[in-house]
Scaffold this motif. Structure first.
Motif, PDB file in Angstrom:
ATOM      1  N   ASP A 104       0.189   5.180  -4.002  1.00 38.61           N
ATOM      2  CA  ASP A 104      -0.041   6.586  -4.355  1.00 38.61           C
ATOM      3  C   ASP A 104       0.711   6.963  -5.637  1.00 38.61           C
ATOM      4  O   ASP A 104       0.132   7.572  -6.544  1.00 38.61           O
ATOM      5  CB  ASP A 104       0.394   7.493  -3.198  1.00 38.61           C
ATOM      6  CG  ASP A 104      -0.065   8.928  -3.391  1.00 38.61           C
ATOM      7  OD1 ASP A 104      -1.268   9.161  -3.599  1.00 38.61           O
ATOM      8  OD2 ASP A 104       0.790   9.839  -3.340  1.00 38.61           O
ATOM      9  N   TYR A 131      -6.416   1.507   0.856  1.00 38.94           N
ATOM     10  CA  TYR A 131      -5.358   1.716   1.845  1.00 38.94           C
ATOM     11  C   TYR A 131      -5.662   1.043   3.184  1.00 38.94           C
ATOM     12  O   TYR A 131      -4.750   0.734   3.943  1.00 38.94           O
ATOM     13  CB  TYR A 131      -5.139   3.214   2.074  1.00 38.94           C
ATOM     14  CG  TYR A 131      -4.468   3.912   0.925  1.00 38.94           C
ATOM     15  CD1 TYR A 131      -3.083   3.884   0.769  1.00 38.94           C
ATOM     16  CD2 TYR A 131      -5.222   4.593  -0.026  1.00 38.94           C
ATOM     17  CE1 TYR A 131      -2.473   4.517  -0.298  1.00 38.94           C
ATOM     18  CE2 TYR A 131      -4.618   5.232  -1.095  1.00 38.94           C
ATOM     19  CZ  TYR A 131      -3.240   5.190  -1.233  1.00 38.94           C
ATOM     20  OH  TYR A 131      -2.638   5.815  -2.294  1.00 38.94           O
ATOM     21  N   ASN A 172      -1.062   6.551   4.510  1.00 40.14           N
ATOM     22  CA  ASN A 172       0.363   6.906   4.594  1.00 40.14           C
ATOM     23  C   ASN A 172       0.659   7.773   5.805  1.00 40.14           C
ATOM     24  O   ASN A 172       1.237   8.859   5.702  1.00 40.14           O
ATOM     25  CB  ASN A 172       0.806   7.602   3.302  1.00 40.14           C
ATOM     26  CG  ASN A 172       0.636   6.733   2.084  1.00 40.14           C
ATOM     27  OD1 ASN A 172       0.951   5.545   2.113  1.00 40.14           O
ATOM     28  ND2 ASN A 172       0.118   7.297   0.997  1.00 40.14           N
ATOM     29  N   ASN A 173       0.230   7.272   6.982  1.00 40.82           N
ATOM     30  CA  ASN A 173       0.470   7.980   8.245  1.00 40.82           C
ATOM     31  C   ASN A 173      -0.073   9.403   8.223  1.00 40.82           C
ATOM     32  O   ASN A 173       0.600  10.364   8.598  1.00 40.82           O
ATOM     33  CB  ASN A 173       1.972   7.991   8.579  1.00 40.82           C
ATOM     34  CG  ASN A 173       2.513   6.603   8.845  1.00 40.82           C
ATOM     35  OD1 ASN A 173       1.880   5.803   9.527  1.00 40.82           O
ATOM     36  ND2 ASN A 173       3.687   6.294   8.290  1.00 40.82           N
ATOM     37  N   ARG A 195       0.817  -1.218   0.000  1.00 42.50           N
ATOM     38  CA  ARG A 195       0.000   0.000   0.000  1.00 42.50           C
ATOM     39  C   ARG A 195       0.851   1.268   0.000  1.00 42.50           C
ATOM     40  O   ARG A 195       0.406   2.323  -0.471  1.00 42.50           O
ATOM     41  CB  ARG A 195      -0.938  -0.013   1.205  1.00 42.50           C
ATOM     42  CG  ARG A 195      -2.109  -0.987   1.027  1.00 42.50           C
ATOM     43  CD  ARG A 195      -2.885  -1.224   2.302  1.00 42.50           C
ATOM     44  NE  ARG A 195      -4.125  -1.955   2.009  1.00 42.50           N
ATOM     45  CZ  ARG A 195      -4.754  -2.736   2.883  1.00 42.50           C
ATOM     46  NH1 ARG A 195      -4.255  -2.910   4.097  1.00 42.50           N
ATOM     47  NH2 ARG A 195      -5.879  -3.344   2.533  1.00 42.50           N
ATOM     48  N   GLU A 196       2.048   1.190   0.516  1.00 40.53           N
ATOM     49  CA  GLU A 196       2.927   2.360   0.543  1.00 40.53           C
ATOM     50  C   GLU A 196       3.305   2.825  -0.861  1.00 40.53           C
ATOM     51  O   GLU A 196       3.710   3.974  -1.047  1.00 40.53           O
ATOM     52  CB  GLU A 196       4.196   2.041   1.340  1.00 40.53           C
ATOM     53  CG  GLU A 196       3.953   1.917   2.844  1.00 40.53           C
ATOM     54  CD  GLU A 196       5.185   1.448   3.600  1.00 40.53           C
ATOM     55  OE1 GLU A 196       6.207   1.116   2.911  1.00 40.53           O
ATOM     56  OE2 GLU A 196       5.146   1.403   4.840  1.00 40.53           O
ATOM     57  N   GLN A 243      -0.602  11.313   5.825  1.00 38.91           N
ATOM     58  CA  GLN A 243      -0.111  12.167   4.744  1.00 38.91           C
ATOM     59  C   GLN A 243      -1.091  12.180   3.575  1.00 38.91           C
ATOM     60  O   GLN A 243      -1.044  13.044   2.714  1.00 38.91           O
ATOM     61  CB  GLN A 243       1.266  11.685   4.262  1.00 38.91           C
ATOM     62  CG  GLN A 243       2.359  11.770   5.327  1.00 38.91           C
ATOM     63  CD  GLN A 243       2.587  13.174   5.819  1.00 38.91           C
ATOM     64  OE1 GLN A 243       2.818  14.095   5.034  1.00 38.91           O
ATOM     65  NE2 GLN A 243       2.516  13.359   7.130  1.00 38.91           N
ATOM     66  N   GLY A 281      -3.406   9.709   0.592  1.00 38.47           N
ATOM     67  CA  GLY A 281      -3.065   8.886  -0.563  1.00 38.47           C
ATOM     68  C   GLY A 281      -4.222   8.815  -1.538  1.00 38.47           C
ATOM     69  O   GLY A 281      -5.398   8.852  -1.137  1.00 38.47           O
TER      70      GLY A 281
END
Length: 215
Positions: free
Chosen positions: A152, A199, A181-182, A148-149, A184, A186
């Motif tokens: 994006d 996600y 993404n923590n 998943r990282e 951030q 996506g």
């Protein structure tokens, strides 16, 4: 052990106080958990009903829709592979993500750009490199979080190519989760307006919003 009356009362009081403190702590923890769940539920509901502002543009691309086949057909195949990969992430199916990531990589390798104008070639090369980079990492990852990282970058590159070359005859939705993404954020690309978050999968399936759409 013989306790004097005062000692018995003191001991009993201490036990009651300890029980009360523990119960309060447990209630606070439960309340905090309930509040967090309510917050997520509220976000799910709000995000689920959010749709893109008409004419809103998130990803700026040049207009290369005049480019002919075979590049459009090849990019359409790339998009199809991407959509299947995205669905595998929604299902949190790590092995299927690897399979579909390999298909995305293979589709990207087949895109023939030699017949394009120089400017179009430069754009396509840059975005295809991003597709290959992210798809390769997803194919190699054995953990869904790691997969998943890389979604994006893959989504932005695939959307840019599809949009710039007019490579799809279906309506597409560019969707966003602010918590990915923590926190951030996506993006992902979907052929459906309904939010199905790749996600988080079932954890927060409806968390997200459509930010841009193209016909």
């Amino acid at each position: 052990m013989n306790l004097r009356p005062f000692q018995k009362i003191t001991f009993a009081g201490a036990m009651v106080a300890a029980f009360t403190f523990t119960a309060c702590a447990d209630n606070k923890q439960q309340a905090a958990g309930d509040a967090a769940q309510e917050d997520h539920a509220s976000m799910d509901h709000a995000e689920m009903n959010h749709s893109a502002t008409p004419g809103k543009v998130v990803v700026e691309t040049p207009n290369y829709a005049s480019a002919g086949d075979p590049v459009k057909q090849q990019l359409a195949q790339l998009l199809g592979s991407y959509l299947r990969l995205k669905d595998a992430l929604v299902a949190s199916d790590t092995e299927q993500v690897q399979v579909e990531a390999q298909a995305v990589l293979a589709a990207a390798e087949k895109v023939e750009i030699t017949g394009l104008a120089e400017e179009q070639q430069q754009f396509a090369t840059e975005k295809l490199d991003e597709v290959k980079q992210s798809a390769s990492k997803m194919a190699a990852a054995t953990d869904v979080t790691a997969q998943r990282e890389n979604l994006d970058l893959l989504s932005e590159a695939t959307f840019s190519l599809t949009k710039a070359f007019g490579a799809s005859d279906q309506k597409l939705f560019y969707q966003h989760c602010p918590m990915a993404n923590n926190d951030q954020g996506g993006y992902w690309l979907s052929s459906s307006a309904e939010i199905r978050n790749p996600y988080f999968g079932e954890q927060m399936l409806k968390c997200g919003s459509t930010e841009e759409s193209i016909n």
